[in-house]
Design a protein around this motif. Structure first.
Motif, PDB file in Angstrom:
ATOM      1  N   ALA A 100     -64.753 -35.048   3.098  1.00  0.00           N
ATOM      2  CA  ALA A 100     -65.548 -36.243   2.796  1.00  0.00           C
ATOM      3  C   ALA A 100     -64.769 -37.492   3.202  1.00  0.00           C
ATOM      4  O   ALA A 100     -64.550 -38.405   2.403  1.00  0.00           O
ATOM      5  N   THR A 101     -64.333 -37.534   4.453  1.00  0.00           N
ATOM      6  CA  THR A 101     -63.567 -38.655   4.991  1.00  0.00           C
ATOM      7  C   THR A 101     -64.158 -39.042   6.334  1.00  0.00           C
ATOM      8  O   THR A 101     -64.517 -38.182   7.131  1.00  0.00           O
ATOM      9  N   GLU A 102     -64.276 -40.349   6.573  1.00  0.00           N
ATOM     10  CA  GLU A 102     -64.890 -40.826   7.802  1.00  0.00           C
ATOM     11  C   GLU A 102     -63.994 -40.523   9.009  1.00  0.00           C
ATOM     12  O   GLU A 102     -62.772 -40.413   8.883  1.00  0.00           O
ATOM     13  N   GLU A 103     -64.625 -40.395  10.169  1.00  0.00           N
ATOM     14  CA  GLU A 103     -63.884 -40.150  11.408  1.00  0.00           C
ATOM     15  C   GLU A 103     -62.950 -41.322  11.697  1.00  0.00           C
ATOM     16  O   GLU A 103     -63.317 -42.481  11.542  1.00  0.00           O
ATOM     17  N   GLY A 104     -61.733 -41.008  12.134  1.00  0.00           N
ATOM     18  CA  GLY A 104     -60.756 -42.043  12.458  1.00  0.00           C
ATOM     19  C   GLY A 104     -59.868 -42.436  11.295  1.00  0.00           C
ATOM     20  O   GLY A 104     -58.865 -43.134  11.487  1.00  0.00           O
ATOM     21  N   GLU A 105     -60.212 -42.009  10.073  1.00  0.00           N
ATOM     22  CA  GLU A 105     -59.420 -42.376   8.902  1.00  0.00           C
ATOM     23  C   GLU A 105     -58.295 -41.366   8.674  1.00  0.00           C
ATOM     24  O   GLU A 105     -58.367 -40.205   9.085  1.00  0.00           O
ATOM     25  N   ALA A 106     -57.248 -41.835   7.975  1.00  0.00           N
ATOM     26  CA  ALA A 106     -56.111 -40.974   7.651  1.00  0.00           C
ATOM     27  C   ALA A 106     -56.385 -40.239   6.342  1.00  0.00           C
ATOM     28  O   ALA A 106     -57.106 -40.724   5.470  1.00  0.00           O
ATOM     29  N   VAL A 107     -55.813 -39.059   6.225  1.00  0.00           N
ATOM     30  CA  VAL A 107     -55.983 -38.256   5.019  1.00  0.00           C
ATOM     31  C   VAL A 107     -54.663 -37.524   4.743  1.00  0.00           C
ATOM     32  O   VAL A 107     -53.944 -37.160   5.685  1.00  0.00           O
ATOM     33  N   SER A 108     -54.321 -37.352   3.461  1.00  0.00           N
ATOM     34  CA  SER A 108     -53.069 -36.698   3.089  1.00  0.00           C
ATOM     35  C   SER A 108     -53.345 -35.510   2.181  1.00  0.00           C
ATOM     36  O   SER A 108     -54.299 -35.523   1.400  1.00  0.00           O
ATOM     37  N   PHE A 109     -52.480 -34.506   2.267  1.00  0.00           N
ATOM     38  CA  PHE A 109     -52.617 -33.299   1.460  1.00  0.00           C
ATOM     39  C   PHE A 109     -51.302 -33.043   0.733  1.00  0.00           C
ATOM     40  O   PHE A 109     -50.243 -32.929   1.371  1.00  0.00           O
ATOM     41  N   ASP A 110     -51.373 -32.983  -0.601  1.00  0.00           N
ATOM     42  CA  ASP A 110     -50.170 -32.841  -1.426  1.00  0.00           C
ATOM     43  C   ASP A 110     -49.855 -31.398  -1.799  1.00  0.00           C
ATOM     44  O   ASP A 110     -48.756 -31.109  -2.255  1.00  0.00           O
ATOM     45  N   ASN A 111     -50.826 -30.495  -1.634  1.00  0.00           N
ATOM     46  CA  ASN A 111     -50.613 -29.111  -2.064  1.00  0.00           C
ATOM     47  C   ASN A 111     -49.899 -28.327  -0.957  1.00  0.00           C
ATOM     48  O   ASN A 111     -50.465 -27.458  -0.315  1.00  0.00           O
ATOM     49  N   VAL A 112     -48.614 -28.659  -0.763  1.00  0.00           N
ATOM     50  CA  VAL A 112     -47.799 -28.017   0.273  1.00  0.00           C
ATOM     51  C   VAL A 112     -47.066 -26.836  -0.369  1.00  0.00           C
ATOM     52  O   VAL A 112     -46.287 -27.003  -1.306  1.00  0.00           O
ATOM     53  N   LEU A 135     -45.173 -24.352   1.378  1.00  0.00           N
ATOM     54  CA  LEU A 135     -43.917 -23.952   2.026  1.00  0.00           C
ATOM     55  C   LEU A 135     -43.615 -24.912   3.169  1.00  0.00           C
ATOM     56  O   LEU A 135     -44.521 -25.365   3.869  1.00  0.00           O
ATOM     57  N   ILE A 136     -42.320 -25.212   3.342  1.00  0.00           N
ATOM     58  CA  ILE A 136     -41.868 -26.020   4.471  1.00  0.00           C
ATOM     59  C   ILE A 136     -40.662 -25.328   5.093  1.00  0.00           C
ATOM     60  O   ILE A 136     -39.726 -24.939   4.386  1.00  0.00           O
ATOM     61  N   ALA A 137     -40.710 -25.147   6.403  1.00  0.00           N
ATOM     62  CA  ALA A 137     -39.602 -24.530   7.128  1.00  0.00           C
ATOM     63  C   ALA A 137     -39.092 -25.508   8.176  1.00  0.00           C
ATOM     64  O   ALA A 137     -39.849 -25.969   9.029  1.00  0.00           O
ATOM     65  N   ASP A 138     -37.796 -25.826   8.096  1.00  0.00           N
ATOM     66  CA  ASP A 138     -37.154 -26.716   9.059  1.00  0.00           C
ATOM     67  C   ASP A 138     -35.939 -25.976   9.620  1.00  0.00           C
ATOM     68  O   ASP A 138     -34.858 -26.003   9.034  1.00  0.00           O
ATOM     69  N   GLY A 139     -36.130 -25.280  10.725  1.00  0.00           N
ATOM     70  CA  GLY A 139     -35.065 -24.457  11.265  1.00  0.00           C
ATOM     71  C   GLY A 139     -34.784 -23.284  10.342  1.00  0.00           C
ATOM     72  O   GLY A 139     -35.672 -22.512   9.986  1.00  0.00           O
ATOM     73  N   SER A 140     -33.535 -23.171   9.889  1.00  0.00           N
ATOM     74  CA  SER A 140     -33.165 -22.086   8.971  1.00  0.00           C
ATOM     75  C   SER A 140     -33.388 -22.452   7.510  1.00  0.00           C
ATOM     76  O   SER A 140     -33.258 -21.605   6.629  1.00  0.00           O
ATOM     77  N   ASN A 141     -33.722 -23.726   7.249  1.00  0.00           N
ATOM     78  CA  ASN A 141     -33.977 -24.174   5.873  1.00  0.00           C
ATOM     79  C   ASN A 141     -35.440 -23.947   5.512  1.00  0.00           C
ATOM     80  O   ASN A 141     -36.340 -24.518   6.132  1.00  0.00           O
ATOM     81  N   ILE A 142     -35.669 -23.113   4.510  1.00  0.00           N
ATOM     82  CA  ILE A 142     -37.028 -22.814   4.074  1.00  0.00           C
ATOM     83  C   ILE A 142     -37.163 -23.165   2.596  1.00  0.00           C
ATOM     84  O   ILE A 142     -36.373 -22.696   1.765  1.00  0.00           O
ATOM     85  N   THR A 143     -38.130 -24.015   2.289  1.00  0.00           N
ATOM     86  CA  THR A 143     -38.385 -24.423   0.906  1.00  0.00           C
ATOM     87  C   THR A 143     -39.734 -23.866   0.472  1.00  0.00           C
ATOM     88  O   THR A 143     -40.744 -24.092   1.137  1.00  0.00           O
ATOM     89  N   VAL A 144     -39.731 -23.134  -0.637  1.00  0.00           N
ATOM     90  CA  VAL A 144     -40.955 -22.530  -1.153  1.00  0.00           C
ATOM     91  C   VAL A 144     -41.311 -23.178  -2.475  1.00  0.00           C
ATOM     92  O   VAL A 144     -40.454 -23.356  -3.353  1.00  0.00           O
ATOM     93  N   GLY A 145     -42.582 -23.566  -2.635  1.00  0.00           N
ATOM     94  CA  GLY A 145     -43.025 -24.216  -3.868  1.00  0.00           C
ATOM     95  C   GLY A 145     -43.340 -23.220  -4.959  1.00  0.00           C
ATOM     96  O   GLY A 145     -43.380 -22.013  -4.741  1.00  0.00           O
ATOM     97  N   ALA A 146     -43.588 -23.763  -6.159  1.00  0.00           N
ATOM     98  CA  ALA A 146     -43.895 -22.899  -7.304  1.00  0.00           C
ATOM     99  C   ALA A 146     -45.041 -23.471  -8.138  1.00  0.00           C
ATOM    100  O   ALA A 146     -44.831 -23.908  -9.256  1.00  0.00           O
ATOM    101  N   PRO A 147     -46.294 -23.478  -7.658  1.00  0.00           N
ATOM    102  CA  PRO A 147     -46.684 -23.004  -6.317  1.00  0.00           C
ATOM    103  C   PRO A 147     -46.533 -24.060  -5.227  1.00  0.00           C
ATOM    104  O   PRO A 147     -46.418 -23.748  -4.059  1.00  0.00           O
ATOM    105  N   ALA A 148     -46.580 -25.384  -5.614  1.00  0.00           N
ATOM    106  CA  ALA A 148     -46.489 -26.452  -4.613  1.00  0.00           C
ATOM    107  C   ALA A 148     -45.108 -27.098  -4.667  1.00  0.00           C
ATOM    108  O   ALA A 148     -44.407 -27.033  -5.674  1.00  0.00           O
ATOM    109  N   ILE A 149     -44.714 -27.735  -3.559  1.00  0.00           N
ATOM    110  CA  ILE A 149     -43.426 -28.412  -3.476  1.00  0.00           C
ATOM    111  C   ILE A 149     -43.609 -29.854  -3.936  1.00  0.00           C
ATOM    112  O   ILE A 149     -44.412 -30.603  -3.361  1.00  0.00           O
ATOM    113  N   GLY A 150     -42.883 -30.246  -4.961  1.00  0.00           N
ATOM    114  CA  GLY A 150     -43.001 -31.604  -5.485  1.00  0.00           C
ATOM    115  C   GLY A 150     -42.542 -32.636  -4.476  1.00  0.00           C
ATOM    116  O   GLY A 150     -41.463 -32.516  -3.895  1.00  0.00           O
ATOM    117  N   GLY A 151     -43.334 -33.666  -4.265  1.00  0.00           N
ATOM    118  CA  GLY A 151     -42.977 -34.741  -3.345  1.00  0.00           C
ATOM    119  C   GLY A 151     -43.257 -34.452  -1.891  1.00  0.00           C
ATOM    120  O   GLY A 151     -43.102 -35.323  -1.041  1.00  0.00           O
TER     121      GLY A 151
END
Length: 219
Positions: free
Chosen positions: A26-38, A40-56
């Motif tokens: 429900a967002t207009e075309e061209g607008e920015a949108v953010s999602f907080d329910n992340v 897992l994040i993997a940056d090379g060999s560093n992997i962060t897993v949420g419980a269930p989501a990663i804070g911040g």
């Protein structure tokens, strides 16, 4: 760097500059949108897993366009009963492009900040006397104006604290399906939040035009 994030009730593995097709937002075309329910994040060999989501953590994207998926034929038949039913379904989709992945320090989106206290308050009111609470505020909307919602479903949504178009628009389609799971019937809730958003914005002509293309809430 990649992330696994939940968007519109589904989980996606995304990277920067990647284009993704998700359930209609429900967002207009061209607008920015953010999602907080992340999740897992993997940056090379560093992997962060949420419980269930990663804070911040946060995944930011831009809405490119709204569209409909390819037609899917749904055919039902009962042997020796003379029963045949054929329907076509085109999923309402939104194409987004991932602009950034933030591992920590992101501020909650405005929608998340507004939705959290309301949701908690509504739960308390629903347990006490949901129907009376809706009448007392005088702000309840006719949810049956959303294609696919009948009297029983509308009553169930109100009992769960979703009494207005704005509240329905902020509720994830998967959550709606969970709320009405006790109501008999095969309900497709994918388009309900987007329909409710148009109703909340007073875009009745646009909603009517779209509903003419829908069949029981299915695109």
């Amino acid at each position: 760097m990649y992330a696994i994030v939940e968007i519109a009730g589904h989980q996606f593995k995304v990277e920067k500059d990647q284009k993704v097709f998700v359930n209609r937002l429900a967002t207009e075309e061209g607008e920015a949108v953010s999602f907080d329910n992340v999740l897992l994040i993997a940056d090379g060999s560093n992997i962060t897993v949420g419980a269930p989501a990663i804070g911040g953590a946060q995944v930011s994207a831009k809405v490119l366009k709204h569209l409909q998926g390819d037609k899917v034929i749904v055919f039902k038949k009962k042997r020796r009963k003379g029963y045949r039913k054929k329907n076509g379904h085109r999923q309402a989709l939104t194409e987004i492009v991932i602009e950034s992945i933030v591992a920590s320090g992101a501020k909650p989106t405005a929608k998340a900040e507004k939705a959290a206290p309301k949701k908690e308050t509504k739960k308390v009111e629903a347990k006490a006397a949901p129907k009376k609470a809706a009448k007392a505020t005088g702000k309840a909307d006719d949810l049956k104006k959303v294609e696919g919602i009948g009297p029983k479903i509308a009553e169930t949504l109100v009992a769960a604290g979703i009494a207005t178009f704005a509240e329905l628009a902020k509720t994830d389609a998967a959550k709606i399906s969970e709320i009405i799971s006790g109501v008999r019937g095969n309900h497709v809730t994918d388009t309900w939040p987007a329909q409710a958003q148009l109703a909340a914005d007073g875009k009745w002509d646009e909603l009517k035009k779209w509903q003419d293309e829908l069949d029981g809430g299915k695109a």
